[in-house]
Design an enzyme around this catalytic site. Sequence first.
Site, short mmCIF file in Angstrom:
data_model
loop_
_atom_site.label_atom_id
_atom_site.label_comp_id
_atom_site.label_asym_id
_atom_site.label_seq_id
_atom_site.Cartn_x
_atom_site.Cartn_y
_atom_site.Cartn_z
N PRO A 9 0.96 -1.24 0.09
CA PRO A 9 -0.14 0.11 0.09
C PRO A 9 0.85 1.34 -0.05
O PRO A 9 1.61 1.48 0.60
CB PRO A 9 -0.81 -0.17 1.32
CG PRO A 9 0.01 -1.08 2.06
CD PRO A 9 0.47 -1.99 1.28
N ASN A 10 0.47 2.29 -0.77
CA ASN A 10 0.76 3.67 -0.75
C ASN A 10 2.12 3.68 -1.62
O ASN A 10 2.64 4.83 -1.84
CB ASN A 10 1.00 4.26 0.63
CG ASN A 10 -0.18 4.27 1.31
OD1 ASN A 10 -1.18 4.54 0.69
ND2 ASN A 10 -0.27 3.67 2.77
N ARG A 17 5.03 11.00 -2.04
CA ARG A 17 4.70 10.82 -0.87
C ARG A 17 5.98 10.72 0.34
O ARG A 17 6.83 10.05 0.11
CB ARG A 17 4.16 9.08 -0.61
CG ARG A 17 3.99 8.63 0.48
CD ARG A 17 4.02 7.02 0.63
NE ARG A 17 3.63 6.51 2.07
CZ ARG A 17 4.01 5.30 2.11
NH1 ARG A 17 4.55 4.45 1.60
NH2 ARG A 17 4.05 4.83 3.29
N TYR A 22 11.05 8.73 1.81
CA TYR A 22 11.12 7.58 0.82
C TYR A 22 11.81 8.03 -0.63
O TYR A 22 11.91 7.05 -1.40
CB TYR A 22 9.46 7.11 0.48
CG TYR A 22 8.78 6.61 1.49
CD1 TYR A 22 9.40 5.60 2.22
CD2 TYR A 22 7.82 7.10 2.21
CE1 TYR A 22 8.71 4.98 3.35
CE2 TYR A 22 7.45 6.86 3.34
CZ TYR A 22 7.57 5.86 3.97
OH TYR A 22 7.23 5.19 5.05
N ASN A 73 8.13 -5.59 -0.73
CA ASN A 73 8.14 -4.24 0.07
C ASN A 73 6.50 -4.38 0.31
O ASN A 73 5.84 -3.95 -0.42
CB ASN A 73 8.59 -3.17 -0.56
CG ASN A 73 8.42 -1.83 0.23
OD1 ASN A 73 7.94 -1.92 1.44
ND2 ASN A 73 9.07 -0.94 0.02
N ALA A 76 3.08 -0.98 4.91
CA ALA A 76 2.69 -0.96 6.32
C ALA A 76 2.09 -2.38 6.76
O ALA A 76 2.13 -2.97 7.99
CB ALA A 76 1.47 -0.04 6.65
N GLU A 97 12.90 -9.40 1.60
CA GLU A 97 12.22 -8.41 1.86
C GLU A 97 13.08 -6.93 1.64
O GLU A 97 14.12 -6.96 2.05
CB GLU A 97 11.97 -8.40 3.56
CG GLU A 97 11.25 -7.45 4.33
CD GLU A 97 11.03 -7.71 5.54
OE1 GLU A 97 11.56 -8.88 6.34
OE2 GLU A 97 10.67 -6.83 6.46
N HIS A 99 12.73 -2.52 2.18
CA HIS A 99 12.19 -1.07 2.35
C HIS A 99 13.15 -0.08 2.05
O HIS A 99 14.20 -0.16 2.11
CB HIS A 99 11.75 -1.21 4.03
CG HIS A 99 11.16 -2.49 4.57
ND1 HIS A 99 9.75 -2.22 4.38
CD2 HIS A 99 11.58 -3.67 5.01
CE1 HIS A 99 9.34 -3.56 4.79
NE2 HIS A 99 10.30 -4.06 5.36
N ARG A 106 12.93 3.99 12.67
CA ARG A 106 12.04 5.02 12.69
C ARG A 106 11.48 5.07 14.20
O ARG A 106 11.47 3.94 15.02
CB ARG A 106 11.18 4.82 11.61
CG ARG A 106 11.73 5.13 10.11
CD ARG A 106 10.90 4.91 8.89
NE ARG A 106 9.72 5.75 8.99
CZ ARG A 106 8.84 5.64 7.86
NH1 ARG A 106 9.00 4.79 6.82
NH2 ARG A 106 7.96 6.39 7.97
#
Length: 143
Positions: A9-10, A17, A22, A73, A76, A97, A99, A106
């Site tokens: 998502p996103n 964004r 990012y 990726n 969330a 995986e 990111h 974070r």
Amino acid sequence: MRVLVLNGPNLGRLGRRQPEIYGATSYAELVARCEEWGRGLGLEVDVRQTNHEGELLDWLNTAADDATPVVLNAGAWTHYSWALYDACAQLSAPLVEVHLSDPAQRPEEFRHHSVVTPHALAVIAGKGVDGYREALQVIGSSA
Ligand code: DQA
């Protein structure tokens, strides 16, 4: 070898964004770079993004049936989707995986747990879009 690069998502809003987190690269550019990096590694890369969790689960189920390696990726969903945990658990080909940011560094506590990591051959985080290149390299060298 065919490789799926799946984005949750996103991530379609990449470049627009929170670019301070990012980066400024657009999603379209990410797709083009992954395809180019894949070509260089002799991989046929299929890059997808969805905002619908069931769609991602369907793609992972098909990857399990076809033994297709996956770069994931999950955005969330990484942090709380037990359905995603189960879908990743059944994969037989390598799962990497990735990111853009490093969720472990974070401030939000919820980002510090990943349901994907227990099933992943490698985790690449905090390297921006170049992390996808590294992920493809890991897949390429695992063959
Ligand atoms: C992300 C990190 C996640 O915590 C976040 O929810 C995302 C993007 C990353 O690529 O840095 O959507 O997966």
